[in-house]
Design a protein around this motif. Structure first.
Motif, PDB file in Angstrom:
ATOM      1  N   ARG A 334      -3.575  -2.731  -7.552  1.00  0.00           N
ATOM      2  CA  ARG A 334      -3.196  -3.514  -8.736  1.00  0.00           C
ATOM      3  C   ARG A 334      -3.207  -2.686 -10.026  1.00  0.00           C
ATOM      4  N   MET A 349       3.225  -3.414 -11.908  1.00  0.00           N
ATOM      5  CA  MET A 349       2.039  -3.394 -11.057  1.00  0.00           C
ATOM      6  C   MET A 349       2.466  -3.584  -9.605  1.00  0.00           C
ATOM      7  N   LYS A 351       1.927  -5.472  -6.762  1.00  0.00           N
ATOM      8  CA  LYS A 351       1.234  -6.730  -6.457  1.00  0.00           C
ATOM      9  C   LYS A 351       0.716  -6.754  -5.029  1.00  0.00           C
ATOM     10  N   GLU A 352       1.564  -6.232  -4.105  1.00  0.00           N
ATOM     11  CA  GLU A 352       1.195  -6.348  -2.689  1.00  0.00           C
ATOM     12  C   GLU A 352       1.865  -5.230  -1.890  1.00  0.00           C
TER      13      GLU A 352
END
Length: 418
Positions: A334, A349, A351-352
């Motif tokens: 993150r 960013m 995120k996943e």
């Protein structure tokens, strides 16, 4: 088909260590007489000093001192040469697994990829890895050179078996055009001249294949996209009312009078003029660098994108992308990075991490979420402001991105939007 001798073909070489990539390029340059005399003299002297009987062809590309000392390629080496039929830029990329990121860099602008396979070993993990990257980067043409045929007595059966191996795994990839050529880079068989040792092969040598291969521009001609790089406001009395938006047309065609939309604001206007060095054009297309003026005085700034009102890209802050991790350090969970896409730069960013690709088996690993150097992965990104983009396979310019570490300014990932 009549060929334009000014047409430029960019191709990359890939293969495992010691498959002969540098020797192949040296043979191409040597047999096509594309080497300056002083270069040849220097290579001959180095070859003699190293105890070689003839010219060490690999030295034409292994230009860094430590590469020559180790006898391996460790960085992307670019070489330029011209024949009467075409101009070429070659990106010679390393074969080691730890240099996957270098191959991604070298192949990112290629029209074709030359993948070498050692005839003694057949298809190995690195063959699959490099073919996967070529597919991921949407390189339209793959030429599989089965090298070192002299070490297997030029047997057609060996050649056909390797073709079967390659076709079996490549059927899972998206590659438009695959061609196979049996060669000996060291002896020159089927590189520039046809081989007398393999009269069973009826196809063309490598150079003729590269010279005559049809290459369509990788610039999308349908979707008009103009990322704005800067706003021009001349201070001279003569042009003080001029307000132009400068940049390079990423794709498509713009014409004076076209209805356009400025993204992400959504303001609309009409193209008033398209200017290059003070001359006005009726139309502009990729990859031309131009200045565009609009009929309406609306707010446009660097990072915005001007598009045709009836044909717009995706606009959003949640982006799905395939990334190749280039950084020496693992991705920070993150953590924020700068994302660069066309002229748009902002914070983003990860995120996943959806999954990582095992490039040797093409399996998707959904358990391991840590990104390390050379990993290829699918991720979800979140940007601080809307991004204007197309899918990479539809538009290489607007569909590509890089992530930059905001602390070190190091480029840590290259990505393709999916």
């Amino acid at each position: 088909m009549e060929l334009n001798n000014n047409q430029l073909l960019r191709f990359t070489t890939a293969g495992s260590v010691d498959d002969g990539k540098s020797t192949l390029i040296g043979r191409l340059l040597y047999d096509s007489k594309s080497i300056f005399e002083d270069q040849l003299d220097a290579i001959e002297a180095t070859s003699k000093r190293k105890g070689h009987e003839g010219v060490d062809l690999a030295l034409f590309t292994d230009g860094l001192r430590d590469e020559r000392e180790q006898g391996i390629t460790i960085d992307v080496a670019y070489r330029y040469f011209t024949t009467p039929k075409r101009k070429f830029i070659i990106a010679d990329t390393p074969g080691h697994i730890q240099y996957t990121r270098n191959m991604v860099t070298g192949a990112s602008t290629a029209n074709a990829a030359v993948i070498l396979i050692d005839a003694r070993h057949g298809v190995i993990e690195q063959t699959k890895r490099h073919s996967f990257i070529a597919s991921l980067l949407a390189i339209p043409h793959i030429i599989v050179c089965i090298n070192k045929m002299d070490l297997v007595d030029y047997q057609e059966e060996v050649y056909n078996n390797i073709i079967s191996q390659f076709e079996e795994f490549s059927s899972k990839l998206i590659i438009k055009d695959i061609r196979f050529i049996p060669i000996s880079a060291l002896d020159g068989d089927n590189v520039v001249h046809r081989s007398k040792n393999m009269d069973w092969y009826q196809g063309a040598p490598l150079l003729h294949t590269l010279e005559t291969m049809h290459i369509s521009s990788d610039i999308n001609k349908i979707d008009a996209r103009f990322p704005v790089q800067t706003v021009l406001r001349p201070q001279s009395e003569e042009h003080r009312d001029y307000r132009g938006y400068a940049g390079r047309v990423a794709s498509g065609i713009f014409r004076v009078g076209d209805a356009v939309t400025v993204l992400p604001s959504g303001f609309t206007s009409t193209i008033k003029s398209l200017d290059v060095y003070g001359e006005s054009l009726e139309e502009a297309y990729g990859p031309m660098s131009i200045s565009m003026t609009l009929e309406d005085d609306i707010d446009v700034s660097r990072g915005d994108m001007i598009v045709k009102s009836n044909n717009q890209p995706e606009v959003g802050q949640d982006i799905d992308a395939m990334l190749c991790w280039l950084g020496d350090k693992p991705a920070k969970p993150r953590a924020k990075y700068f994302i660069r896409n066309t002229s748009n730069e902002q914070k983003a960013m990860i995120k996943e991490v959806v999954y990582k690709i095992d490039i040797n088996t093409y399996d998707r690993n959904t358990e391991d979420k840590e990104l390390s150097m050379n990993d290829i992965t699918r991720v979800k990104l979140r940007t601080t402001k809307p991004l204007m983009y197309d899918e990479y396979r539809q538009n290489r310019i607007t569909g590509s991105l890089v992530l930059v570490d905001e602390m070190t300014n190091e480029t840590v990932a290259a990505g393709m939007i999916v």
